[in-house]
Motif scaffolding. Structure first.
Motif, PDB file in Angstrom:
ATOM      1  N   GLN A  64      13.889  27.991 -27.975  1.00 13.95           N
ATOM      2  CA  GLN A  64      13.236  27.234 -26.891  1.00 13.95           C
ATOM      3  C   GLN A  64      12.383  26.070 -27.398  1.00 13.95           C
ATOM      4  O   GLN A  64      11.781  25.339 -26.613  1.00 13.95           O
ATOM      5  CB  GLN A  64      12.359  28.176 -26.061  1.00 13.95           C
ATOM      6  N   LEU A  65      12.330  25.914 -28.730  1.00 15.01           N
ATOM      7  CA  LEU A  65      11.441  24.876 -29.279  1.00 15.01           C
ATOM      8  C   LEU A  65      11.824  23.461 -28.842  1.00 15.01           C
ATOM      9  O   LEU A  65      10.983  22.574 -28.805  1.00 15.01           O
ATOM     10  CB  LEU A  65      11.416  24.939 -30.814  1.00 15.01           C
ATOM     11  N   GLU A  66      13.113  23.291 -28.485  1.00 11.63           N
ATOM     12  CA  GLU A  66      13.567  21.970 -28.037  1.00 11.63           C
ATOM     13  C   GLU A  66      12.794  21.492 -26.820  1.00 11.63           C
ATOM     14  O   GLU A  66      12.611  20.299 -26.618  1.00 11.63           O
ATOM     15  CB  GLU A  66      15.047  22.044 -27.666  1.00 11.63           C
ATOM     16  N   SER A  67      12.356  22.448 -26.006  1.00 14.88           N
ATOM     17  CA  SER A  67      11.627  22.044 -24.791  1.00 14.88           C
ATOM     18  C   SER A  67      10.116  21.944 -25.021  1.00 14.88           C
ATOM     19  O   SER A  67       9.357  21.806 -24.067  1.00 14.88           O
ATOM     20  CB  SER A  67      11.956  22.966 -23.620  1.00 14.88           C
ATOM     21  N   VAL A  68       9.709  22.021 -26.294  1.00 14.23           N
ATOM     22  CA  VAL A  68       8.283  21.874 -26.606  1.00 14.23           C
ATOM     23  C   VAL A  68       8.055  20.448 -27.092  1.00 14.23           C
ATOM     24  O   VAL A  68       8.489  20.069 -28.181  1.00 14.23           O
ATOM     25  CB  VAL A  68       7.843  22.876 -27.705  1.00 14.23           C
ATOM     26  N   ASN A  69       7.405  19.658 -26.262  1.00  9.97           N
ATOM     27  CA  ASN A  69       7.128  18.268 -26.648  1.00  9.97           C
ATOM     28  C   ASN A  69       5.617  18.088 -26.760  1.00  9.97           C
ATOM     29  O   ASN A  69       4.909  18.114 -25.757  1.00  9.97           O
ATOM     30  CB  ASN A  69       7.748  17.324 -25.607  1.00  9.97           C
ATOM     31  N   ILE A  70       5.139  17.949 -27.987  1.00 11.94           N
ATOM     32  CA  ILE A  70       3.690  17.851 -28.204  1.00 11.94           C
ATOM     33  C   ILE A  70       3.318  16.401 -28.471  1.00 11.94           C
ATOM     34  O   ILE A  70       3.952  15.722 -29.276  1.00 11.94           O
ATOM     35  CB  ILE A  70       3.278  18.727 -29.413  1.00 11.94           C
ATOM     36  N   SER A  71       2.286  15.937 -27.778  1.00 17.50           N
ATOM     37  CA  SER A  71       1.831  14.572 -28.041  1.00 17.50           C
ATOM     38  C   SER A  71       0.308  14.521 -27.990  1.00 17.50           C
ATOM     39  O   SER A  71      -0.339  15.462 -27.523  1.00 17.50           O
ATOM     40  CB  SER A  71       2.427  13.611 -27.012  1.00 17.50           C
ATOM     41  N   PHE A  72      -0.240  13.415 -28.506  1.00 19.02           N
ATOM     42  CA  PHE A  72      -1.693  13.219 -28.489  1.00 19.02           C
ATOM     43  C   PHE A  72      -1.991  11.960 -27.688  1.00 19.02           C
ATOM     44  O   PHE A  72      -1.303  10.956 -27.831  1.00 19.02           O
ATOM     45  CB  PHE A  72      -2.222  13.033 -29.921  1.00 19.02           C
ATOM     46  N   LYS A  73      -3.033  12.024 -26.847  1.00 20.62           N
ATOM     47  CA  LYS A  73      -3.455  10.811 -26.124  1.00 20.62           C
ATOM     48  C   LYS A  73      -4.936  10.615 -26.357  1.00 20.62           C
ATOM     49  O   LYS A  73      -5.731  11.534 -26.125  1.00 20.62           O
ATOM     50  CB  LYS A  73      -3.181  10.956 -24.621  1.00 20.62           C
ATOM     51  N   PHE A  74      -5.285   9.413 -26.781  1.00 18.48           N
ATOM     52  CA  PHE A  74      -6.691   9.133 -27.093  1.00 18.48           C
ATOM     53  C   PHE A  74      -7.521   9.143 -25.816  1.00 18.48           C
ATOM     54  O   PHE A  74      -7.177   8.498 -24.832  1.00 18.48           O
ATOM     55  CB  PHE A  74      -6.822   7.788 -27.815  1.00 18.48           C
ATOM     56  N   ASN A  75      -8.616   9.894 -25.826  1.00 19.61           N
ATOM     57  CA  ASN A  75      -9.539   9.940 -24.689  1.00 19.61           C
ATOM     58  C   ASN A  75     -10.775   9.124 -25.077  1.00 19.61           C
ATOM     59  O   ASN A  75     -11.537   9.529 -25.947  1.00 19.61           O
ATOM     60  CB  ASN A  75      -9.902  11.408 -24.400  1.00 19.61           C
ATOM     61  N   GLU A  76     -10.915   7.954 -24.431  1.00 17.66           N
ATOM     62  CA  GLU A  76     -12.011   7.022 -24.772  1.00 17.66           C
ATOM     63  C   GLU A  76     -13.373   7.697 -24.652  1.00 17.66           C
ATOM     64  O   GLU A  76     -14.239   7.539 -25.507  1.00 17.66           O
ATOM     65  CB  GLU A  76     -11.990   5.809 -23.830  1.00 17.66           C
ATOM     66  N   ALA A  77     -13.543   8.457 -23.573  1.00 21.27           N
ATOM     67  CA  ALA A  77     -14.847   9.080 -23.315  1.00 21.27           C
ATOM     68  C   ALA A  77     -15.200  10.087 -24.403  1.00 21.27           C
ATOM     69  O   ALA A  77     -16.359  10.169 -24.833  1.00 21.27           O
ATOM     70  CB  ALA A  77     -14.832   9.754 -21.946  1.00 21.27           C
ATOM     71  N   LEU A  78     -14.217  10.849 -24.838  1.00 20.14           N
ATOM     72  CA  LEU A  78     -14.493  11.866 -25.853  1.00 20.14           C
ATOM     73  C   LEU A  78     -14.477  11.290 -27.271  1.00 20.14           C
ATOM     74  O   LEU A  78     -15.061  11.860 -28.186  1.00 20.14           O
ATOM     75  CB  LEU A  78     -13.453  12.994 -25.773  1.00 20.14           C
ATOM     76  N   TYR A  84      -1.314  17.252 -25.696  1.00 20.33           N
ATOM     77  CA  TYR A  84      -0.528  17.481 -24.477  1.00 20.33           C
ATOM     78  C   TYR A  84       0.706  18.300 -24.824  1.00 20.33           C
ATOM     79  O   TYR A  84       1.345  18.070 -25.853  1.00 20.33           O
ATOM     80  CB  TYR A  84      -0.076  16.141 -23.868  1.00 20.33           C
ATOM     81  N   LEU A  85       1.015  19.240 -23.933  1.00 25.31           N
ATOM     82  CA  LEU A  85       2.280  19.975 -24.026  1.00 25.31           C
ATOM     83  C   LEU A  85       3.124  19.461 -22.878  1.00 25.31           C
ATOM     84  O   LEU A  85       2.753  19.637 -21.712  1.00 25.31           O
ATOM     85  CB  LEU A  85       2.029  21.479 -23.900  1.00 25.31           C
ATOM     86  N   ASN A  86       4.230  18.785 -23.216  1.00 25.93           N
ATOM     87  CA  ASN A  86       5.010  18.055 -22.230  1.00 25.93           C
ATOM     88  C   ASN A  86       4.027  17.132 -21.489  1.00 25.93           C
ATOM     89  O   ASN A  86       3.357  16.369 -22.150  1.00 25.93           O
ATOM     90  CB  ASN A  86       5.831  19.021 -21.386  1.00 25.93           C
ATOM     91  N   ALA A  87       3.868  17.221 -20.153  1.00 28.02           N
ATOM     92  CA  ALA A  87       2.964  16.236 -19.535  1.00 28.02           C
ATOM     93  C   ALA A  87       1.565  16.779 -19.287  1.00 28.02           C
ATOM     94  O   ALA A  87       0.732  16.113 -18.688  1.00 28.02           O
ATOM     95  CB  ALA A  87       3.587  15.766 -18.218  1.00 28.02           C
ATOM     96  N   THR A  88       1.284  17.993 -19.770  1.00 23.26           N
ATOM     97  CA  THR A  88       0.020  18.645 -19.412  1.00 23.26           C
ATOM     98  C   THR A  88      -1.004  18.609 -20.540  1.00 23.26           C
ATOM     99  O   THR A  88      -0.691  18.945 -21.688  1.00 23.26           O
ATOM    100  CB  THR A  88       0.299  20.127 -19.034  1.00 23.26           C
ATOM    101  N   ASN A  89      -2.212  18.201 -20.183  1.00 17.63           N
ATOM    102  CA  ASN A  89      -3.312  18.210 -21.149  1.00 17.63           C
ATOM    103  C   ASN A  89      -3.737  19.668 -21.365  1.00 17.63           C
ATOM    104  O   ASN A  89      -4.173  20.333 -20.435  1.00 17.63           O
ATOM    105  CB  ASN A  89      -4.481  17.388 -20.574  1.00 17.63           C
ATOM    106  N   ILE A  90      -3.585  20.152 -22.609  1.00 14.67           N
ATOM    107  CA  ILE A  90      -3.926  21.564 -22.883  1.00 14.67           C
ATOM    108  C   ILE A  90      -5.034  21.662 -23.934  1.00 14.67           C
ATOM    109  O   ILE A  90      -5.173  22.678 -24.605  1.00 14.67           O
ATOM    110  CB  ILE A  90      -2.681  22.380 -23.331  1.00 14.67           C
ATOM    111  N   GLU A  91      -5.811  20.579 -24.070  1.00 15.76           N
ATOM    112  CA  GLU A  91      -6.871  20.539 -25.087  1.00 15.76           C
ATOM    113  C   GLU A  91      -7.834  21.733 -24.975  1.00 15.76           C
ATOM    114  O   GLU A  91      -8.196  22.346 -25.971  1.00 15.76           O
ATOM    115  CB  GLU A  91      -7.631  19.210 -24.962  1.00 15.76           C
ATOM    116  N   ASN A  92      -8.221  22.069 -23.740  1.00 17.45           N
ATOM    117  CA  ASN A  92      -9.148  23.205 -23.566  1.00 17.45           C
ATOM    118  C   ASN A  92      -8.461  24.544 -23.750  1.00 17.45           C
ATOM    119  O   ASN A  92      -8.991  25.442 -24.391  1.00 17.45           O
ATOM    120  CB  ASN A  92      -9.774  23.176 -22.161  1.00 17.45           C
ATOM    121  N   GLU A  93      -7.258  24.659 -23.198  1.00 20.01           N
ATOM    122  CA  GLU A  93      -6.533  25.937 -23.212  1.00 20.01           C
ATOM    123  C   GLU A  93      -6.230  26.428 -24.625  1.00 20.01           C
ATOM    124  O   GLU A  93      -6.168  27.624 -24.868  1.00 20.01           O
ATOM    125  CB  GLU A  93      -5.207  25.804 -22.433  1.00 20.01           C
ATOM    126  N   ILE A  94      -6.028  25.505 -25.565  1.00 17.18           N
ATOM    127  CA  ILE A  94      -5.616  25.936 -26.916  1.00 17.18           C
ATOM    128  C   ILE A  94      -6.789  26.365 -27.790  1.00 17.18           C
ATOM    129  O   ILE A  94      -6.595  26.823 -28.904  1.00 17.18           O
ATOM    130  CB  ILE A  94      -4.810  24.840 -27.670  1.00 17.18           C
TER     131      ILE A  94
END
Ligand code: DC
Length: 229
Positions: A64-78, A84-94
């Motif tokens: 199932q790893l093919e459907s795991v798309n990990i990316s990073f998006k810079f958060n100016e405030a932080l 992100y996992l696919n389109a979802t921000n999971i910074e807190n969850e992980i």
């Protein structure tokens, strides 16, 4: 000015990411938290039902790893990039203790490592990157111009991690955090694929008795010395 690659490895909660972020900001480099990527795969495995409090069975995860798309998006405030996992921000969850309790086992799976190392190398192939993790100086960037290996006592690290989790509002005990730190040290250092070891040419820094400022100053000097070479 040439842009170098800085590899920061070490045990969990040694403050790698704190100093990596400071150094990246100072030099305008990209910071990559490779541990967040292993945490993202672990979170995915939990979401997909491979892992929960009572069972750990990752048969079929690799497919199932093919459907795991990990990316990073810079958060100016932080001031840093969130994962992100696919389109979802999971910074807190992980960052939960639950994910911490399973991540070392997921990170020991070679196919997971293969996929993530490839992505890490692509993120850093232009130089000008600070990456922290367990195998950055040994496997991901063996030719990094500067390699650091961070250590501190397990108790010091557990205290730091415990305070962070309490600040977030997580209901955890110091004992549970210490147990997690010790278990991860063991699994990360003893796995077959890319175990946590100090690269021969890495500079070891024990920050048990160092303030954040002292640590930053020391590493800044090391980076400047490397840049002058
Ligand atoms: O840096 P961290 O504590 O968020 O990392 C979580 C786990 O991911 C760590 O216990 C081992 C694994 N890891 C790894 O195996 N290789 C890396 N380069 C980074 C993290």
């Amino acid at each position: 000015m040439t842009k170098i690659t800085i590899a920061i490895d070490g045990f969990s909660s040694t403050g790698k990411s704190t100093v990596a972020k400071q150094i990246a900001k100072h030099f305008g480099y990209v910071y990559v938290d490779s541990g967040a990527m292993y945490r993202a795969v672990t979170y995915f495995a939990m979401q997909e039902g491979f892992i929960d409090a009572s069972h750990f069975n990752v048969d079929g995860l690799v497919e199932q790893l093919e459907s795991v798309n990990i990316s990073f998006k810079f958060n100016e405030a932080l001031g840093f990039a969130e994962v992100y996992l696919n389109a979802t921000n999971i910074e807190n969850e992980i960052r939960t203790l639950e994910v911490s309790n399973f991540v070392s086992k997921v990170a020991a799976i070679s196919e997971v490592r293969l996929k993530l190392v490839e992505q890490q190398q692509a993120l850093g192939n232009q130089g000008g990157v600070v990456m922290d993790g367990r195998d950055i100086g040994t496997v991901v960037f063996p030719d990094a111009e500067l390699k650091l290996f961070m250590t501190a006592s397990a108790e010091t690290r557990a205290e730091r991690r415990f305070s962070e989790l309490i600040e977030r509002g997580d209901a955890v005990t110091y004992e549970a955090v210490l147990k997690n730190v010790q278990e991860r040290d063991y699994i990360d250092s003893n796995r077959e694929d890319s175990p946590l070891i100090k690269a021969k040419d890495a500079i070891q820094i024990d920050n048990s008795h160092m303030s954040l400022q002292e640590q930053f100053d020391k590493i800044l000097t090391l980076v400047n010395t490397t840049l002058e070479k």
